[in-house]
Design an enzyme around this catalytic site. Structure first.
Site, short mmCIF file in Angstrom:
data_model
loop_
_atom_site.label_atom_id
_atom_site.label_comp_id
_atom_site.label_asym_id
_atom_site.label_seq_id
_atom_site.Cartn_x
_atom_site.Cartn_y
_atom_site.Cartn_z
N SER A 206 0.73 3.25 1.90
CA SER A 206 0.58 2.20 1.01
C SER A 206 1.67 1.90 0.15
CB SER A 206 -0.80 2.08 0.58
OG SER A 206 -1.19 1.01 -0.03
N ASP B 10 -7.29 -3.00 8.57
CA ASP B 10 -6.75 -2.92 7.28
C ASP B 10 -7.07 -4.25 6.41
OD1 ASP B 10 -5.50 -2.70 4.66
OD2 ASP B 10 -4.11 -1.04 5.80
N HIS C 262 -7.62 0.96 5.82
CA HIS C 262 -6.79 1.51 4.95
C HIS C 262 -6.78 2.89 4.28
CE1 HIS C 262 -3.39 0.26 2.45
NE2 HIS C 262 -3.86 0.88 1.18
#
Lengths: 280, 280
Positions: A149, A225, A258
């Site tokens: 991320s 995600d 995620h």
């Protein structure tokens, strides 16, 4: 450059440590973790840098990343820094999860009140590598980098800025073009100011457009995600790589989100990718 | 018997869920986790029960146990219950880490104020198996059990009491003879009272002395475990197994401590042991 051992546990034949030190870059105490796999005395090992995402510390990947079994098999040292200065620093708390504490975005801030302490670019690319090299059995000629991320953003921009130093760079769910997405615009404005030219060195897509190159990339994202479409935008990086003829393996993994449940699932794949390039 | 999904994440090709339900045994809400590996529609899968140690919830092993990769490869469902009732129950808080909250010791308490709620034996051996069987694709004829520390005690005593139900039983750093060690004496006195005869059903060594049998055991301990000598005493179980001619593989792992860094290192070994017996 002294370090203090917070914890040290045998794991998968090697040693997982957590350490603290006083950072000149951030002006704070900083915590990081290092896994050293089983190895012969006097051996110098390749080192993989892992940069974490928003809200994380070194602890998330250290506890949930499932990297040690692969690192032990492949002979890789694995370093996980924190994501921001912590403690009594100006500007903190911001009251946000995506800016300030736990959200340093791997830049050296130029804007008040962050400029003195939010120096995660220099911390991760200069200070911590020197510290690691002086305390652990690393071969500085064999380094690679990955992240998740915000940390995927960090890994990609740092690799593109130091292609001579890192032999591999991969990412889970990276923020590929921070200049074009809400998380990135907020952070880059806050840390670097309104001049968008200054943002380009911290945007993987812009770096490639401006001529930065890297041998190849592996990127995994999950199609479940919730940040994929608005914040991550892997298609922008894929397109920039294609245009610049940077070989790239981009995978959209079905049903994954995620979380570290996603990262840990594909960690072994990524570490094999790194090991193949670190040992070539 | 309804359950509420707290979280559900794809991991290693399967689904890791966390669930809540209202327990008749404990009289409280209870949380547990279930990993279901990738499988064919309509398949019924073997189920491995994992019992956790002092202070833990379902979350410790779920986050740090590194079991999903092996469960996915071996086709095993993995269930992790909590270690005590939680919420507003009589006797709680006790102010101790080793008694009361997070320390149910897998017994049905008979002593006030614990008798109504601290019913972890019945919860883990009756209520939760029924609930799991009604909500997940398990084959109730193929169950096995393992655990860590207090949960190792639970796994061994439950297996010895139900040899017809569990096809395998293994333990990490188990409390092997609670009647003879401080943690166990405190808990068994508090939950079951002073009559030591009532303790024997909840002491693996005493159960074997009293005639309980199981096909074989695998037990791993770390030689750097600070609780090894005073609380765990694996040599007592080893000697009881030898005397009763129960085949047993007891390993003292060099340099390992009592943490999940130890458990996760040998989790794959244990799950292979279970799979071999569940699929025989």
């Amino acid at each position: 450059m002294s370090i203090e051992t917070v914890s040290l546990n045998r794991s998968h034949g090697g040693m997982q440590g957590v350490y603290k030190h006083s950072s000149r870059e951030t002006g704070t105490g900083m915590t990081f973790s290092v896994y050293v796999p089983p190895h012969q005395d006097e051996a110098k090992l390749p080192v993989v840098w892992y940069l974490s995402g928003l809200t994380c510390t070194h602890a998330n990947v250290t506890e949930k990343g499932e990297f040690r079994r692969s690192c032990a098999e492949l002979g890789l040292i694995f370093v996980a820094p924190d994501t921001s200065p912590r403690g009594n620093v100006p500007g903190d708390p911001t009251g946000a999860y995506d800016f300030g504490l736990g959200a340093g975005f791997y830049v050296d801030a130029t804007q008040p009140p962050f400029a003195r302490n939010y120096r995660m670019w220099s911390y991760v690319t200069k200070e911590l590598p020197e510290l690691i090299a002086s305390h652990f059995p690393v071969d500085p000629k064999r380094q690679s980098i990955l992240g998740h991320s915000m940390g995927g953003h960090g890994a990609l921009t740092i690799a593109l800025s130091h292609p001579e130093r890192y032999r591999a760079a991969t990412a889970f769910s990276p923020i590929t073009a921070p200049s074009q997405v809400p998380w990135g615009i907020k952070a880059l404005t806050g840390y670097l100011g309104d001049n968008r030219e200054a943002w380009r060195k911290h945007d993987a897509v812009a770096l490639i457009e401006d001529g930065a190159r890297f041998p190849d990339f592996l990127v995994d994202c999950g199609d479940a995600d919730p940040f994929l479409v608005e914040q991550l935008r892997p298609e922008l990086l894929e397109s920039a790589c294609a245009k610049a003829r940077i070989p790239h393996t981009f995978r959209l993994q079905s049903g994954y989100d995620h979380s570290y449940y996603f990262v840990s699932t594909f960690m072994a794949d990524h570490l094999r990718w790194h090991a193949a390039r670190l040992k070539a």
